[in-house]
Enzyme design. Structure first.
Site, PDB file in Angstrom:
ATOM      1  N   LYS A  79       0.851  -1.196   0.000  1.00 28.94           N
ATOM      2  CA  LYS A  79       0.000   0.000   0.000  1.00 28.94           C
ATOM      3  C   LYS A  79       0.885   1.244   0.000  1.00 28.94           C
ATOM      4  O   LYS A  79       1.887   1.289   0.722  1.00 28.94           O
ATOM      5  CB  LYS A  79      -0.900  -0.031   1.243  1.00 28.94           C
ATOM      6  N   SER A 154      -9.660   1.734   2.841  1.00 28.38           N
ATOM      7  CA  SER A 154      -8.808   2.499   1.954  1.00 28.38           C
ATOM      8  C   SER A 154      -7.765   1.668   1.218  1.00 28.38           C
ATOM      9  O   SER A 154      -7.205   2.120   0.228  1.00 28.38           O
ATOM     10  CB  SER A 154      -8.097   3.592   2.744  1.00 28.38           C
ATOM     11  N   SER A 178      -9.758  -0.594   7.021  1.00 29.38           N
ATOM     12  CA  SER A 178      -9.219  -0.451   5.667  1.00 29.38           C
ATOM     13  C   SER A 178      -8.516  -1.667   5.101  1.00 29.38           C
ATOM     14  O   SER A 178      -8.168  -1.664   3.913  1.00 29.38           O
ATOM     15  CB  SER A 178      -8.277   0.742   5.604  1.00 29.38           C
TER      16      SER A 178
HETATM   17  N1  GLN Z   1     -13.074   4.027   6.383  1.00 25.12           N
HETATM   18  C1  GLN Z   1     -12.404   4.471   7.559  1.00 25.12           C
HETATM   19  C2  GLN Z   1     -12.038   5.920   7.423  1.00 25.12           C
HETATM   20  O1  GLN Z   1     -12.312   6.472   6.420  1.00 25.12           O
HETATM   21  C3  GLN Z   1     -11.224   3.620   7.848  1.00 25.12           C
HETATM   22  C4  GLN Z   1      -9.979   3.989   7.145  1.00 25.12           C
HETATM   23  C5  GLN Z   1      -8.812   3.143   7.498  1.00 25.12           C
HETATM   24  O2  GLN Z   1      -8.948   2.084   8.135  1.00 25.12           O
HETATM   25  N2  GLN Z   1      -7.632   3.611   7.125  1.00 25.12           N
HETATM   26  O3  GLN Z   1     -11.493   6.512   8.294  1.00 25.12           O
END
Ligand code: GLN
Length: 478
Positions: A79, A154, A178
């Site tokens: 990532k 994400s 994410s």
């Molecule tokens: N969807 C969550 C957010 O937008 C989690 C994001 C993540 O785990 N990096 O904060």
């Protein structure tokens, strides 16, 4: 067809024995990326030259040395918010579009030492903020099962690459889901480790009390293997507990007789789509038929989890993102007449709308006069949620739930509605707030699009998650 439709350990054994070469495996992964990426937009950077060079180095090692590498020659997608020395890391942001990290994240060091070959850096929501991979400066990643649909986020690029079968393993980060949610949408397995299991050094900070780096792969056994390489002490991260993870064949016996699986009423109520409910119910029935005990449990405070998470994570994000001021890293806006103007222009032009929204939310929640009402209250509710899990684990070994209330939606469908998007995190954020581990594995009973089954376990009990996840993986089609 998936090239990497075998457990990682088998591919590594073939490379170790000389049946195939690390170079050959790297070439095939790079070719699959080249063919697949135009449709998926899963990769921001492809590391062809450095991957081939590293693979050739591995091939040239003496056989005993190769045998000591559990991931010998295995291609890895990373990532793009995890530092890789000398390779551009963007965080899918204009702010870091041309940023080259001068050091490796600790997990990268560990994985490379074990023989992993980095083939590319994957797409994500800007600074890991989002649930659809639509907040990327480089455009959305696309779901390998239907390119009109989101990958989730994400870690959307990593999930798409694993789900498409073009890399055998990938890294994601999970602050509120994410890793688990995009794996659910793309048909991959993904683990958020216990907070402190894996060093965060070199992962770009979003919300430091919630962030964890974790493994993503097609096979639950690969998740265990990767975790055993990734976990361990690190002097660069004071929150890293230094507890190694010893994987064991016992996690993959498939025997779940007497295993207590908690079913929280709150995770199977209103708001859960029929498609997801229908993909999880047969899994529960199957576990029961194999001797698992399904235990009804309650987590009364998880109804506050999304609100709590968005206050705490945004507060921490507003502090962590303060460092992008045009002075120290990456992008600097042109034409400013004073230093203050330079800061504000840089931040106005460098960050996308979701990052700005989080910075504003977080700054507001931390400001004097509002701190007690928002941040302090959220911190207290976080403790209550943690206590809910501690109580629940008195009567069960693991908790089962969906990873996401719905399967992947269409690209653009919710893009203009941040609150709707935040609500998609309802089943995942609690594990981060409580610091416990969570695993998403594809349900063998899913219909059209993939659906993930999530398991959560007490701190440091990733072994129980692998056991439950492997039991689901080996059910066969339901
Ligand atoms: N969807 C969550 C957010 O937008 C989690 C994001 C993540 O785990 N990096 O904060």
């Amino acid at each position: 067809m998936k090239f990497f439709d075998r457990p990682i350990s088998e591919i590594a054994a073939d490379i170790q024995s000389g049946k195939t070469s690390a170079r050959d495996v790297a070439v095939r992964a790079l070719n699959l990326i080249e063919e697949g990426n135009a449709g998926l937009n899963a990769f921001i950077t492809v590391c062809r030259e450095s991957a081939l060079k590293r693979a050739e180095e591995i091939d040239a090692l003496p056989p005993e040395e190769k045998k000591s590498m559990p991931l010998c020659g295995i291609p890895l997608a990373v990532k793009d918010n995890i530092c890789t020395k000398g390779v551009r890391m963007t965080c899918a942001s204009r702010m870091l579009e041309n940023f080259i990290p001068p050091y490796d994240a600790t997990v990268i060091e560990f994985l490379e030492k074990a023989g992993a070959v980095i083939v590319g850096k994957t797409n994500l929501d800007e600074f890991a903020m989002g649930s659809a991979n639509e907040n990327s400066y480089f455009g959305p990643a696309r779901n390998p099962h239907n390119p009109a649909k989101i990958t989730g986020g994400s870690s959307g690029g990593s999930a798409a690459a694993v789900g498409a079968g073009i890399v055998p393993m990938a890294l994601g980060t999970d602050t509120g889901g994410s890793i688990r949610q995009p794996c659910s949408h793309c048909g991959a397995a993904g683990l958020k480790p216990t907070y402190g299991r894996v060093s965060r050094y070199g992962a770009v900070a979003f919300a430091s009390s919630l962030d964890q780096i974790g493994p993503m792969a097609s096979d639950v056994r690969d998740i265990g293997l990767m975790l055993s390489v990734m976990a361990g002490p690190d002097i660069h991260d004071s929150t890293c507990a230094g507890k190694p993870f010893a994987d064991s064949a016992g996690n993959y016996s498939g025997n779940i007789s007497g295993f207590r699986v908690g079913m929280p009423a709150e995770y199977f109520g209103g708001g859960l789509s029929e498609e997801v409910r229908g993909a999880i119910a047969p899994v529960i029935e199957n576990l029961k038929s194999r001797g698992a005990k399904i235990v009804d449990i309650s987590l009364p405070n998880v109804k506050y989890a999304v609100a709590t998470y968005y206050i705490i994570s945004s507060a921490e994000a507003s502090a962590n993102l303060a460092r992008y001021d045009g002075v120290r890293y990456g992008f600097r806006a042109e034409g400013a007449k004073s230093i203050l103007e330079m800061y504000s222009r840089t931040r106005a032009q460098g960050f996308g709308p979701e990052c700005k929204r989080r910075i504003m939310l977080g700054t507001y929640a931390l400001s004097s006069g509002y701190y007690d009402a928002y941040y302090l209250k959220a911190a207290r509710v976080r403790t209550l949620i943690t206590q809910d899990f501690t109580n629940a684990f008195n009567s069960c070994d693991v908790i089962i739930s969906p990873a996401s209330p719905i399967p992947a939606g269409n690209i653009g469908e919710r893009a203009g509605d941040p609150v709707q998007t935040y609500l998609m995190d309802i089943y995942t954020v609690s594990a981060n707030l409580a610091g416990i581990p969570g695993l998403s594995v594809p349900s063998p009973a899913a219909g059209g699009m993939p659906v993930g089954v999530q398991f959560m376990a007490p701190q440091w009990r990733e072994d129980l998650l692998l056991k439950a996840g492997y039991a689901v993986q080996t059910m066969g089609r339901l």
